[in-house]
Design a protein around this motif. Structure first.
Motif, PDB file in Angstrom:
ATOM      1  N   SER A   1      34.067  45.502  45.135  1.00 25.23           N
ATOM      2  CA  SER A   1      35.143  46.208  45.833  1.00 25.23           C
ATOM      3  C   SER A   1      34.664  47.409  46.636  1.00 25.23           C
ATOM      4  CB  SER A   1      36.219  46.655  44.834  1.00 25.23           C
ATOM      5  OG  SER A   1      35.662  47.510  43.855  1.00 25.23           O
TER       6      SER A   1
ATOM      7  N   PRO B   1      38.184  44.124  46.620  1.00 22.09           N
ATOM      8  CA  PRO B   1      39.129  45.070  47.211  1.00 22.09           C
ATOM      9  C   PRO B   1      40.539  44.484  47.170  1.00 22.09           C
ATOM     10  CG  PRO B   1      37.213  44.752  48.637  1.00 22.09           C
ATOM     11  CD  PRO B   1      37.139  43.701  47.568  1.00 22.09           C
ATOM     12  N   ALA B   2      41.525  45.317  46.892  1.00 22.53           N
ATOM     13  CA  ALA B   2      42.896  44.820  46.749  1.00 22.53           C
ATOM     14  C   ALA B   2      43.364  44.099  47.999  1.00 22.53           C
ATOM     15  CB  ALA B   2      43.834  45.984  46.424  1.00 22.53           C
ATOM     16  N   ASP B   3      42.975  44.590  49.177  1.00 27.21           N
ATOM     17  CA  ASP B   3      43.452  43.979  50.425  1.00 27.21           C
ATOM     18  C   ASP B   3      42.717  42.693  50.784  1.00 27.21           C
ATOM     19  OD1 ASP B   3      41.017  45.079  51.095  1.00 27.21           O
ATOM     20  OD2 ASP B   3      41.745  46.214  52.821  1.00 27.21           O
TER      21      ASP B   3
ATOM     22  N   ARG C   1      41.597  40.514  48.019  1.00 30.70           N
ATOM     23  CA  ARG C   1      41.507  39.742  46.780  1.00 30.70           C
ATOM     24  C   ARG C   1      41.929  38.287  46.965  1.00 30.70           C
ATOM     25  NH1 ARG C   1      43.533  37.137  43.077  1.00 30.70           N
ATOM     26  NH2 ARG C   1      45.553  37.179  44.126  1.00 30.70           N
ATOM     27  N   SER C   2      43.098  38.067  47.517  1.00 28.54           N
ATOM     28  CA  SER C   2      43.619  36.702  47.646  1.00 28.54           C
ATOM     29  C   SER C   2      42.745  35.865  48.560  1.00 28.54           C
ATOM     30  CB  SER C   2      45.056  36.732  48.167  1.00 28.54           C
ATOM     31  OG  SER C   2      45.913  37.345  47.230  1.00 28.54           O
TER      32      SER C   2
ATOM     33  N   VAL D   1      39.965  39.765  40.369  1.00 34.59           N
ATOM     34  CA  VAL D   1      40.878  40.859  40.068  1.00 34.59           C
ATOM     35  C   VAL D   1      40.733  41.957  41.112  1.00 34.59           C
ATOM     36  CG1 VAL D   1      40.768  40.352  37.602  1.00 34.59           C
ATOM     37  CG2 VAL D   1      39.224  42.058  38.574  1.00 34.59           C
ATOM     38  N   CYS D   2      41.713  42.842  41.163  1.00 32.18           N
ATOM     39  CA  CYS D   2      41.628  43.997  42.054  1.00 32.18           C
ATOM     40  C   CYS D   2      40.675  45.018  41.448  1.00 32.18           C
ATOM     41  CB  CYS D   2      43.001  44.622  42.253  1.00 32.18           C
ATOM     42  SG  CYS D   2      44.146  43.593  43.190  1.00 32.18           S
TER      43      CYS D   2
ATOM     44  N   SER E   1      35.835  48.991  38.419  1.00 31.12           N
ATOM     45  CA  SER E   1      35.888  47.587  38.810  1.00 31.12           C
ATOM     46  C   SER E   1      35.322  46.685  37.719  1.00 31.12           C
ATOM     47  CB  SER E   1      35.119  47.373  40.120  1.00 31.12           C
ATOM     48  OG  SER E   1      35.756  48.033  41.194  1.00 31.12           O
TER      49      SER E   1
END
Length: 237
Positions: free
Chosen positions: A16, A59-61, A63-64, A82-83, A91
């Motif tokens: 991340s 990174p949360a933005d 992740r998907s 995971v985020c 992390s």
């Protein structure tokens, strides 16, 4: 008489980071040999018989999208993406929280360290099974000096100094103990070896390789592109 159950091994990959020293696109998503760098790194563990599952902290933005890409690339040992947290330590902790309960050995490996060899993974796992914790390291060979305001100071004795590498490996109970204590006591460490040592546990030294570099700077990236073909042709099996 039933045979003893083999240790099950998970690898956690904190991915991340922003990669500010390299600049431009996040370094873990740059393409090396036609694939994202993180995919190249993960293939070392996907293709290793001793690794049972992989967890990534992203990174949360991203992740998907990263999970979709990893599954598209055939990373079948992936358990979860995971985020990640605000730090590498956070992390790793987030990834640890979703490791399946049957796992007994935890490895942590940098997302941007693609040149790890199977033999080094074997050696770290063996070190964990023998001693409880083990990590790759390379003895420092350069002369080291302090500096102040652009002027060199005293030389630092290099005997006994190591450059730390990954993977770093741990008994699961030791690792969970270390991260739980760090959360409660607000401890911060530069790597997981430091956290585990704070709990009083020894960590065995496993000889690493100067090729097993972490890609951090623009020079690292240029060298990695030159080294990649050589690595594929000469890595141990």
């Amino acid at each position: 008489m039933a045979e003893p159950k083999p240790d099950l091994v998970a690898v956690l990959i904190p991915a991340s980071g922003k990669g500010s020293r390299l600049g431009g696109r996040r370094k873990q998503f740059r393409r090396l040999g036609g694939e994202p760098l993180i995919v190249r790194t993960m293939r070392a563990f996907q293709e290793h018989d001793a690794i049972d599952c992989i967890v990534v902290a992203a990174p949360a933005d991203a992740r998907s999208a990263l999970e979709v890409e990893l599954r598209r690339c055939g990373i079948s040992k992936l358990v979860a993406v995971v985020c990640g947290g605000a730090s590498r330590q956070a992390s790793v902790h987030a990834a640890l929280c979703v490791v399946p309960p049957e796992i007994t050995t935890i490895l942590v490996h940098d997302a941007v360290r693609p040149f790890v060899e199977p033999g080094h993974i074997d050696a770290v796992i063996a070190g964990v099974q023998c001693c409880g914790a083990a990590a790759l390291g390379v003895p420092v060979s350069d002369t080291l000096r302090y500096a102040d305001r652009g002027v060199y100071g005293e030389t630092v004795p290099r005997a006994g100094l190591y450059r730390m590498q990954t993977p770093q490996g741990f008994r699961r109970d030791w690792f969970e103990e270390a991260h739980t204590a760090a959360e409660k006591q607000k401890l911060r460490a530069s790597d997981d070896v430091e956290l585990v040592r704070k709990m009083g546990h020894p960590v065995e030294i496993i000889a690493g390789s100067s090729l097993n570099v972490k890609i951090t700077t623009p020079d690292d990236w240029e060298i990695a592109q030159l080294v990649w073909s050589y690595f594929l042709a000469h890595r141990s099996v």
